[in-house]
Design an enzyme around this catalytic site. Sequence first.
Site, PDB file in Angstrom:
ATOM      1  N   VAL A 283       0.815  -1.220   0.000  1.00  0.00           N
ATOM      2  CA  VAL A 283       0.000   0.000   0.000  1.00  0.00           C
ATOM      3  C   VAL A 283       0.847   1.268   0.000  1.00  0.00           C
ATOM      4  CG1 VAL A 283      -1.985  -1.084   1.101  1.00  0.00           C
ATOM      5  CG2 VAL A 283      -0.185  -0.091   2.531  1.00  0.00           C
ATOM      6  N   GLY A 284       2.159   1.132   0.114  1.00  0.00           N
ATOM      7  CA  GLY A 284       2.993   2.329   0.095  1.00  0.00           C
ATOM      8  C   GLY A 284       4.469   2.002   0.126  1.00  0.00           C
ATOM      9  N   LYS A 285       5.274   2.970  -0.315  1.00  0.00           N
ATOM     10  CA  LYS A 285       6.728   2.849  -0.280  1.00  0.00           C
ATOM     11  C   LYS A 285       7.315   4.149   0.245  1.00  0.00           C
ATOM     12  CE  LYS A 285       7.460  -0.504  -4.027  1.00  0.00           C
ATOM     13  NZ  LYS A 285       8.176  -0.786  -5.296  1.00  0.00           N
ATOM     14  N   GLY A 286       8.483   4.035   0.869  1.00  0.00           N
ATOM     15  CA  GLY A 286       9.170   5.215   1.382  1.00  0.00           C
ATOM     16  C   GLY A 286      10.656   4.973   1.407  1.00  0.00           C
ATOM     17  N   ARG A 287      11.374   5.911   2.042  1.00  0.00           N
ATOM     18  CA  ARG A 287      12.830   5.779   2.088  1.00  0.00           C
ATOM     19  C   ARG A 287      13.266   4.614   2.971  1.00  0.00           C
ATOM     20  NH1 ARG A 287      13.783  11.429   5.395  1.00  0.00           N
ATOM     21  NH2 ARG A 287      12.669  10.873   7.300  1.00  0.00           N
TER      22      ARG A 287
ATOM     23  N   LYS B 145       4.953  -2.579   8.225  1.00  0.00           N
ATOM     24  CA  LYS B 145       6.015  -1.730   7.686  1.00  0.00           C
ATOM     25  C   LYS B 145       7.282  -2.577   7.632  1.00  0.00           C
ATOM     26  CE  LYS B 145       7.978   2.897   8.516  1.00  0.00           C
ATOM     27  NZ  LYS B 145       7.944   4.056   9.435  1.00  0.00           N
TER      28      LYS B 145
ATOM     29  N   ASP C 286       9.709  14.745  12.589  1.00  0.00           N
ATOM     30  CA  ASP C 286       9.430  14.594  11.155  1.00  0.00           C
ATOM     31  C   ASP C 286       7.926  14.696  10.896  1.00  0.00           C
ATOM     32  OD1 ASP C 286      10.042  14.305   8.493  1.00  0.00           O
ATOM     33  OD2 ASP C 286      10.171  12.119   8.549  1.00  0.00           O
TER      34      ASP C 286
ATOM     35  N   GLY D 237      11.505   1.603   3.208  1.00  0.00           N
ATOM     36  CA  GLY D 237      11.115   0.307   2.650  1.00  0.00           C
ATOM     37  C   GLY D 237       9.695   0.333   2.130  1.00  0.00           C
ATOM     38  N   GLU D 238       8.868  -0.615   2.602  1.00  0.00           N
ATOM     39  CA  GLU D 238       7.508  -0.760   2.081  1.00  0.00           C
ATOM     40  C   GLU D 238       6.497  -0.892   3.217  1.00  0.00           C
ATOM     41  OE1 GLU D 238       8.759  -3.355  -1.908  1.00  0.00           O
ATOM     42  OE2 GLU D 238       7.915  -4.360  -0.141  1.00  0.00           O
TER      43      GLU D 238
END
Length: 493
Positions: free
Chosen positions: A201-205, A222, A323, A207-208
């Site tokens: 459902v999502g990706k970021g710096r 996560k 953040d 991982g997934e």
Amino acid sequence: MTPARGSALSLALLLVALAADLAAGLKCVCLLCDSSNFTCQTEGACWASVMLTNGKEQVIKSCVSLPELNAQVFCHSSNNVTKTECCFTDFCNNITLHLPTASPNAPRLGPTELTVVITVPVCLLSIAAMLTIWACQDRQCTYRKTKRHNVEEALAEYSLVNAGKTLKDLIYDATASGSGSGLPLLVQRTIARTIVLQEIVGKGRFGEVWHGRWCGEDVAVKIFSSRDERSWFREAEIYQTVMLRHENILGFIAADNKDNGTWTQLWLVSEYHEQGSLYDYLNRNIVTVAGMVKLALSIASGLAHLHMEIVGTQGKPAIAHRDIKSKNILVKKCDTCAIADLGLAVKHDSIMNTIDIPQNPKVGTKRYMAPEMLDDTMNLSIFESFKRADIYSVGLVYWEIARRCSVGGVVEEYQLPYYDMVPSDPSIEEMRKVVCDQKLRPNLPNQWQSCEALRVMGRIMRECWYANGAARLTALRVKKTISQLCVKEDCKA
């Protein structure tokens, strides 16, 4: 062949055999690894543990990886609750463990109790034997159809958690009767290893993020790569802070290190919110005035709890997020928010007056950085500095929400803060020029003056954006102001 050459050849063969044995890793008994003949390999240690669940001893045997061994949590026993052994030779965990027996002064069982104690185990063993025979026969029939194990049903046969209880029940029990820092580690590990991943459902710096299922319940997983172990460990540590749980902070469930022999995955399991991040929500939806106030109040409530220190034996340290942004805030079904992504958070020890800053080279998102962070004038030895930086970022998030608020049929399209002043991926130098040198802030549209709620939100934003961090509002002050606005707008947050 001379005796000297023969001796050298024997030594070489011995070294080769030793190297092969080391490369193979440590072999251990693994009760959860039925697909690999109940055997696992690791570079850490073999692990055997017994714990008391519903009055019964539950045994688990597995491998402990090096990161888990270094964390020093799996090889410690707890008096009368768990007994744990770690060892370092092949199959050394193939042992029988028992918890300490009751003291001699314990009251003796009467005839009725003794009958129950004898009869119930015999009946259960008989039922278990019949179920085992039936399961073996059924497995032979179904094995050809699929190799994928139904781990949710396997949990009913071998589990460290109570059957029929939901995740909310388990978390409530742990919070009410334990330390308030989350589920026991063994239960976390059992839950994490019986989750069925559904879709990404999502990706970021880091991982997934995956949508997963556990016993019919939705969870978010996560997944960090092994190179981001520090981020994973830090976020799990922060989420398990005593008394952190709050309706406007993402609910933590479990953390686990999953090693299949070729690569390592670091899992962080949390509550699943199908509406996604606030960033996604605002891109898809227009909000009403009441909806805007409701979203803003829930963010302020979560941040106020995060920033607040709770004093006592079961107290909570003050925590700063570092953040805050719309992508790190999730929207729940009831259209309120939950603050997530605590991997960069810092904790304050008021007794020792020290700040626990993570050993993580990553910093916050440049677009949301406070002026003092951009021009490197922030006093890192004062914890209030981190809280003030959070407030600046929250003001930018409020601006994103307010732009999507419909007043008289007029609504702005979604944009990120400073969208008209910097590129899509600005550098620190570009942000410093706009925020510190030119002292610019996001524009507040004139039509906001025609709506009291937007006028109040605009004033809050300006007071969150002061260049002087000491002049900014506190999270508690923001919460109280928006609470009063919520009463006027009857938003029922």
